[in-house]
Each structure stands twice: as structure tokens, then as C-alpha cells.
Design a protein around this motif. Structure first.
Motif, PDB file in Angstrom:
ATOM      1  N   THR A 170     -19.585   4.026  15.643  1.00 31.06           N
ATOM      2  CA  THR A 170     -18.651   4.757  16.395  1.00 31.06           C
ATOM      3  C   THR A 170     -17.271   4.670  15.881  1.00 31.06           C
ATOM      4  OG1 THR A 170     -18.584   2.958  17.809  1.00 31.06           O
ATOM      5  CG2 THR A 170     -20.014   4.456  18.419  1.00 31.06           C
ATOM      6  N   SER A 171     -16.548   5.641  15.887  1.00 30.80           N
ATOM      7  CA  SER A 171     -15.062   5.863  15.551  1.00 30.80           C
ATOM      8  C   SER A 171     -14.251   5.617  16.754  1.00 30.80           C
ATOM      9  CB  SER A 171     -14.758   7.323  14.810  1.00 30.80           C
ATOM     10  OG  SER A 171     -15.499   7.363  13.618  1.00 30.80           O
ATOM     11  N   LEU A 172     -13.493   4.645  16.950  1.00 28.12           N
ATOM     12  CA  LEU A 172     -12.356   4.507  17.832  1.00 28.12           C
ATOM     13  C   LEU A 172     -10.854   4.600  17.082  1.00 28.12           C
ATOM     14  CD1 LEU A 172     -14.110   1.949  19.640  1.00 28.12           C
ATOM     15  CD2 LEU A 172     -14.200   4.225  20.267  1.00 28.12           C
ATOM     16  N   VAL A 181     -10.172  -0.323  20.969  1.00 28.11           N
ATOM     17  CA  VAL A 181     -11.214  -1.446  20.349  1.00 28.11           C
ATOM     18  C   VAL A 181     -10.635  -2.801  21.242  1.00 28.11           C
ATOM     19  CG1 VAL A 181     -11.585  -2.746  18.511  1.00 28.11           C
ATOM     20  CG2 VAL A 181     -11.358  -0.424  18.262  1.00 28.11           C
ATOM     21  N   GLU A 232     -15.841  -2.616   9.973  1.00 31.60           N
ATOM     22  CA  GLU A 232     -16.766  -1.931  10.508  1.00 31.60           C
ATOM     23  C   GLU A 232     -18.368  -2.589  10.341  1.00 31.60           C
ATOM     24  OE1 GLU A 232     -18.761   2.214   8.484  1.00 31.60           O
ATOM     25  OE2 GLU A 232     -16.660   1.879   8.744  1.00 31.60           O
ATOM     26  N   VAL A 255     -18.149  -0.491  14.371  1.00 35.78           N
ATOM     27  CA  VAL A 255     -17.067   0.543  14.726  1.00 35.78           C
ATOM     28  C   VAL A 255     -16.188   0.707  13.749  1.00 35.78           C
ATOM     29  CG1 VAL A 255     -15.005   0.417  16.272  1.00 35.78           C
ATOM     30  CG2 VAL A 255     -16.990  -0.939  17.101  1.00 35.78           C
ATOM     31  N   ARG A 256     -15.855   2.155  13.631  1.00 38.44           N
ATOM     32  CA  ARG A 256     -15.106   2.454  12.400  1.00 38.44           C
ATOM     33  C   ARG A 256     -13.647   2.837  13.148  1.00 38.44           C
ATOM     34  NH1 ARG A 256     -17.886   6.580   9.875  1.00 38.44           N
ATOM     35  NH2 ARG A 256     -18.838   4.956   8.468  1.00 38.44           N
TER      36      ARG A 256
END
Length: 148
Positions: A90-92, A97, A139, A144-145
Motif C-alpha cells: 500500500t502507498s501512504l 504511517v 517497504e 508499505v510504500r
């Protein structure tokens, strides 16, 4: 057909377990010039084999070497995705974060300057460079990206 079913290779109904699962850069992809990353190192029938996947285009191949590590050939490799249990990436934004996760990889100054960069405030460029170098590790650890 040669199948990579993590962590093993399946060669003509023979399952070969890895000697090592170390992840290293083992070459350059001829399809896109991305880095080939090793999935595993194998020993079978007097040969060394390295299963690898391109970090950019996901092309997989099996690099075959002789007993003395002299290159013999590259063969196409089919990766069995069904058995993979990796979480979806997922990108945040950095501010989304949890702080505890960020602190595992980044220094307080890097975290502060990543947030400042995203908010358009002044930041220390060197801290942002250091943080960008650690993004891939973050990541890999947390799935998490971080968008920068």
C-alpha cells in the motif's frame, strides 16, 4: 519447464531445495536493464543454479553455472505466485504511517524532513537523500510504500 515454488525449484518432477536464500544483486536484466535479485542458490547434478527475478519488470530466470562457477546458460523460470503469501503493498504519505514503524528504519531528522518535504516546508536535503536510500528497506519490512 522450470518452476520456482518458493523456496524450492522444481526441475522435471524433482524438487531441489536451496543451499542459500540470500538476496543479492546478481546481474542486469536484458529486457529492461533493471537489477536481477537472487531468489535462491541451488546445487543439482554437478551444477550451480541461481534463481533470479528482475526488480523492475519481474522477469524471472535461472542462471546455470558449472562446478567452477563458469556461466553455462540462462533459462526461463516460471514463478508459482499461488504459494506466495506476501501482503499487498500500500502507498501512504509519511504522515499517515505510524510513528513507531518509521522509527525502526529512519532517524528523527529524516522523518521530520520527509514530512516537511511533503508539506512544502523547508527541509534538509541530505536527510531526504538518506531517507530515500532506506525506502526500499521500509517497504520490504512493513509492506508499505512511502510516497515522496
Amino acid at each position: 519447464m522450470i518452476l520456482f515454488r518458493e523456496p524450492d525449484l522444481v526441475l522435471d518432477d524433482t524438487t531441489v531445495s536451496p543451499v542459500s536464500r540470500a538476496q543479492n544483486r546478481v546481474g542486469i536484466c536484458t529486457a529492461c536493464d533493471g537489477y536481477l535479485l537472487s531468489l535462491g542458490y541451488y546445487r543439482h547434478a554437478g551444477r550451480w543454479m541461481v534463481a533470479a527475478r528482475c526488480s523492475a519488470c519481474s522477469r524471472a530466470l535461472l542462471m546455470v553455472y558449472g562446478d567452477d562457477w563458469s556461466w553455462i546458460e540462462d533459462l526461463p523460470l516460471v514463478v508459482d505466485e499461488v504459494n506466495r503469501h506476501e501482503p499487498a503493498i500500500t502507498s501512504l504519505r509519511v504522515s499517515e504511517v505510524p510513528q513507531e514503524r518509521l522509527e525502526v528504519v529512519f532517524t528523527p531528522a529524516e522523518i521530520r524532513d520527509m514530512i516537511a518535504f511533503q508539506e512544502g516546508r523547508p527541509y534538509v536535503r541530505q536527510n531526504l537523500y538518506r531517507a530515500r536510500a532506506k525506502l526500499e528497506r521500509f517497504e520490504r519490512l512493513f509492506g508499505v510504500r512511502i510516497e515522496l
